[in-house]
Design an enzyme around this catalytic site. Sequence first.
Site, PDB file in Angstrom:
ATOM      1  N   GLU A  62       9.853   2.745   1.933  1.00  0.00           N
ATOM      2  CA  GLU A  62       9.073   1.553   2.267  1.00  0.00           C
ATOM      3  C   GLU A  62       9.973   0.344   2.181  1.00  0.00           C
ATOM      4  O   GLU A  62       9.651  -0.728   2.683  1.00  0.00           O
ATOM      5  CB  GLU A  62       7.909   1.443   1.249  1.00  0.00           C
ATOM      6  CG  GLU A  62       6.924   0.316   1.486  1.00  0.00           C
ATOM      7  CD  GLU A  62       7.305  -1.016   0.832  1.00  0.00           C
ATOM      8  OE1 GLU A  62       6.562  -1.978   1.027  1.00  0.00           O
ATOM      9  OE2 GLU A  62       8.329  -1.104   0.129  1.00  0.00           O
ATOM     10  N   CYS A  73       3.751   4.883   1.454  1.00  0.00           N
ATOM     11  CA  CYS A  73       4.136   5.948   0.519  1.00  0.00           C
ATOM     12  C   CYS A  73       4.045   7.339   1.133  1.00  0.00           C
ATOM     13  O   CYS A  73       4.323   8.335   0.454  1.00  0.00           O
ATOM     14  CB  CYS A  73       3.260   5.897  -0.727  1.00  0.00           C
ATOM     15  SG  CYS A  73       3.194   4.264  -1.450  1.00  0.00           S
ATOM     16  N   HIS A 111      -0.006  11.785  -5.041  1.00  0.00           N
ATOM     17  CA  HIS A 111       0.747  10.527  -4.979  1.00  0.00           C
ATOM     18  C   HIS A 111       0.219   9.670  -6.139  1.00  0.00           C
ATOM     19  O   HIS A 111      -0.993   9.465  -6.263  1.00  0.00           O
ATOM     20  CB  HIS A 111       0.533   9.818  -3.643  1.00  0.00           C
ATOM     21  CG  HIS A 111       0.967   8.389  -3.703  1.00  0.00           C
ATOM     22  ND1 HIS A 111       2.265   8.046  -4.001  1.00  0.00           N
ATOM     23  CD2 HIS A 111       0.298   7.221  -3.584  1.00  0.00           C
ATOM     24  CE1 HIS A 111       2.364   6.735  -4.041  1.00  0.00           C
ATOM     25  NE2 HIS A 111       1.186   6.196  -3.792  1.00  0.00           N
TER      26      HIS A 111
HETATM   27  N1  CAA Z   1      -8.438  -0.808 -22.621  1.00  0.00           N
HETATM   28  C1  CAA Z   1      -8.461   0.297 -21.825  1.00  0.00           C
HETATM   29  N2  CAA Z   1      -8.725   0.237 -20.487  1.00  0.00           N
HETATM   30  C2  CAA Z   1      -8.965  -0.973 -19.935  1.00  0.00           C
HETATM   31  C3  CAA Z   1      -8.958  -2.155 -20.714  1.00  0.00           C
HETATM   32  C4  CAA Z   1      -8.683  -2.032 -22.104  1.00  0.00           C
HETATM   33  N3  CAA Z   1      -8.644  -3.101 -22.912  1.00  0.00           N
HETATM   34  N4  CAA Z   1      -9.245  -3.182 -19.900  1.00  0.00           N
HETATM   35  C5  CAA Z   1      -9.412  -2.678 -18.647  1.00  0.00           C
HETATM   36  N5  CAA Z   1      -9.235  -1.338 -18.670  1.00  0.00           N
HETATM   37  C6  CAA Z   1      -9.310  -0.394 -17.560  1.00  0.00           C
HETATM   38  C7  CAA Z   1     -10.394  -0.708 -16.548  1.00  0.00           C
HETATM   39  O1  CAA Z   1     -11.649  -0.222 -16.978  1.00  0.00           O
HETATM   40  C8  CAA Z   1      -9.859   0.033 -15.335  1.00  0.00           C
HETATM   41  O2  CAA Z   1     -10.127   1.419 -15.451  1.00  0.00           O
HETATM   42  P1  CAA Z   1     -11.088   2.159 -14.367  1.00  0.00           P
HETATM   43  O3  CAA Z   1     -10.465   1.927 -13.029  1.00  0.00           O
HETATM   44  O4  CAA Z   1     -11.062   3.570 -14.780  1.00  0.00           O
HETATM   45  O5  CAA Z   1     -12.415   1.482 -14.520  1.00  0.00           O
HETATM   46  C9  CAA Z   1      -8.356  -0.133 -15.434  1.00  0.00           C
HETATM   47  O6  CAA Z   1      -8.103  -0.522 -16.792  1.00  0.00           O
HETATM   48  C10 CAA Z   1      -7.769  -1.156 -14.496  1.00  0.00           C
HETATM   49  O7  CAA Z   1      -8.346  -2.400 -14.751  1.00  0.00           O
HETATM   50  P2  CAA Z   1      -9.002  -3.318 -13.597  1.00  0.00           P
HETATM   51  O8  CAA Z   1     -10.058  -2.570 -12.867  1.00  0.00           O
HETATM   52  O9  CAA Z   1      -9.339  -4.632 -14.243  1.00  0.00           O
HETATM   53  O10 CAA Z   1      -7.875  -3.510 -12.503  1.00  0.00           O
HETATM   54  P3  CAA Z   1      -6.488  -4.273 -12.543  1.00  0.00           P
HETATM   55  O11 CAA Z   1      -6.663  -5.722 -12.411  1.00  0.00           O
HETATM   56  O12 CAA Z   1      -5.634  -3.791 -13.668  1.00  0.00           O
HETATM   57  O13 CAA Z   1      -5.855  -3.754 -11.195  1.00  0.00           O
HETATM   58  C11 CAA Z   1      -5.153  -2.242  -9.511  1.00  0.00           C
HETATM   59  C12 CAA Z   1      -5.737  -2.370 -10.922  1.00  0.00           C
HETATM   60  C13 CAA Z   1      -6.095  -2.895  -8.516  1.00  0.00           C
HETATM   61  C14 CAA Z   1      -4.980  -0.787  -9.177  1.00  0.00           C
HETATM   62  C15 CAA Z   1      -3.788  -2.981  -9.505  1.00  0.00           C
HETATM   63  O14 CAA Z   1      -2.925  -2.376 -10.444  1.00  0.00           O
HETATM   64  C16 CAA Z   1      -3.096  -2.971  -8.156  1.00  0.00           C
HETATM   65  O15 CAA Z   1      -3.399  -3.779  -7.281  1.00  0.00           O
HETATM   66  N6  CAA Z   1      -2.111  -2.028  -7.981  1.00  0.00           N
HETATM   67  C17 CAA Z   1      -1.355  -1.920  -6.745  1.00  0.00           C
HETATM   68  C18 CAA Z   1      -2.098  -1.149  -5.664  1.00  0.00           C
HETATM   69  C19 CAA Z   1      -2.244   0.333  -5.963  1.00  0.00           C
HETATM   70  O16 CAA Z   1      -1.473   0.921  -6.667  1.00  0.00           O
HETATM   71  N7  CAA Z   1      -3.266   0.958  -5.348  1.00  0.00           N
HETATM   72  C20 CAA Z   1      -3.496   2.370  -5.511  1.00  0.00           C
HETATM   73  C21 CAA Z   1      -4.036   3.022  -4.260  1.00  0.00           C
HETATM   74  S1  CAA Z   1      -2.998   2.631  -2.851  1.00  0.00           S
HETATM   75  C22 CAA Z   1      -1.626   3.626  -3.034  1.00  0.00           C
HETATM   76  O17 CAA Z   1      -1.641   4.583  -3.754  1.00  0.00           O
HETATM   77  C23 CAA Z   1      -0.384   3.254  -2.279  1.00  0.00           C
HETATM   78  C24 CAA Z   1       0.595   2.658  -3.228  1.00  0.00           C
HETATM   79  O18 CAA Z   1       1.373   3.368  -3.839  1.00  0.00           O
HETATM   80  C25 CAA Z   1       0.591   1.199  -3.393  1.00  0.00           C
END
Ligand code: CAA
Length: 411
Positions: free
Chosen positions: A81, A113, A242
């Site tokens: 990528e 990816c 993945h």
């Molecule tokens: N203790 C334990 N867990 C906690 C917590 C705490 N204190 N606070 C929050 N969490 C948990 C939440 O409950 C959540 O878990 P679930 O999804 O099981 O409910 C998890 O932590 C993540 O928290 P948020 O939902 O608040 O999300 P975030 O702001 O951390 O963002 C994300 C998560 C959107 C995936 C972000 O990391 C992101 O944008 N990542 C990049 C995109 C990505 O990887 N997408 C994946 C699919 S696309 C793909 O696979 C292609 C690629 O490689 C990019």
Amino acid sequence: MTVGIERLAVYVPQYALRLADLAVARGVPPEKLTSGLGVREMAIPAPCEDVVTLAATAGARLLRAAGVGPDEIGMLLVATETGVDHSKPVSIFVHDLLGIGPRCRVYELKHACYAGTAALMTAADWVRAGRERRALVIASDIARYEIGSAGEPTQGAGAVAMLVGSEPRALVLGEQSGTHAGNVHDFWRPLDRRAAIVDGRYSVDCYLDALSGAFGAYREAERPRLGPAEALSDRLARLLYHTPFPKMAMKAHRRLVEVDWRAAPERWARVAPRLDDAALEAYRELAAPGLEAVARVGNTYTASLYLCLAALLEAEGTALAGRRIGLFSYGSGCCAEFFTGIVGDAVETVADAGVGRMLADRTFVDVEAYERLVGAGEAGGDPPADFAGEFVFAGLRDHRREYRRPGVLAA
Ligand code: CAA
């Protein structure tokens, strides 16, 4: 004809950041990253590294470990990528650094990816067409998001090289696969940007929908046909996904078993009332064992699925010899593929991909040093004293990228 992966080798940059340290610096509870996302550490490249040097280092280690000469490679595919030029492919730099001869088909592949899988499938078809030489497939990436963004804890870097041929001691590829494609804006990186743009939560949904599509297509094509109480996952010893962050693989496994079990009415009647518990049990047995390395490296985009495979074979290849495993590949945008393979009977002779050794030898940096490394970007130049890679990006001269071995002075 039996075709598949003869051997794998991995290269991961030697610098790493603990996610617990990043959490403190960003003011979030560490468990949000280590448990909510499942990431413990992420790899960070040195300024003298780029996807070319990562790919070439993995490729050089693979050829050496396999005892294969560069002239035996008839096709070199590099999936990334993180391309370094809009026109000139990463693969031709790698071709030069590895000393592969001129009688070789060489190109770069891009589809977020997914490109590593596109390259693997293309190489397998090329071998099936009766070529006498082997193909070298390398997936190499540096995952970059903006500092302070939700994606920041899901960065990482690394490369996985795979030798594809007719003596697949690591993984014999099945000929069937299930695919899913559709135009979605979940993650993309316009030509002028260094960091990806991502609609994070939507990307998770896109991934899961693509998984339902690709796995469902594969399930329908499975032969011998599945009985009304039989799940396809019953026929698989492990499932690899993945993995942008390990929690994504957990969500993926939950979706896969639901699709799988729903399609088996007798099974579904039994498990539906306790679906979450049953899915978690299945995750612990089938998917969790493949996630140890990725939790310590972070997202490696095209290489992520194959980092899981290399680490799984290194950790428990001997126990899995002769057994069938499932693999799911997802590339944003999107294209996805589900396929299976049988771990080679003699896998123990090729199982060492260098993962354990490399992870044990890393240097951990603090958040300040991480931000400095990210800020420096790929400046090129001299390697640090403890440099673990085999090639260096020396810098630009007349807009041309120059590479060299670490001990060799610039001309
Ligand atoms: N203790 C334990 N867990 C906690 C917590 C705490 N204190 N606070 C929050 N969490 C948990 C939440 O409950 C959540 O878990 P679930 O999804 O099981 O409910 C998890 O932590 C993540 O928290 P948020 O939902 O608040 O999300 P975030 O702001 O951390 O963002 C994300 C998560 C959107 C995936 C972000 O990391 C992101 O944008 N990542 C990049 C995109 C990505 O990887 N997408 C994946 C699919 S696309 C793909 O696979 C292609 C690629 O490689 C990019």
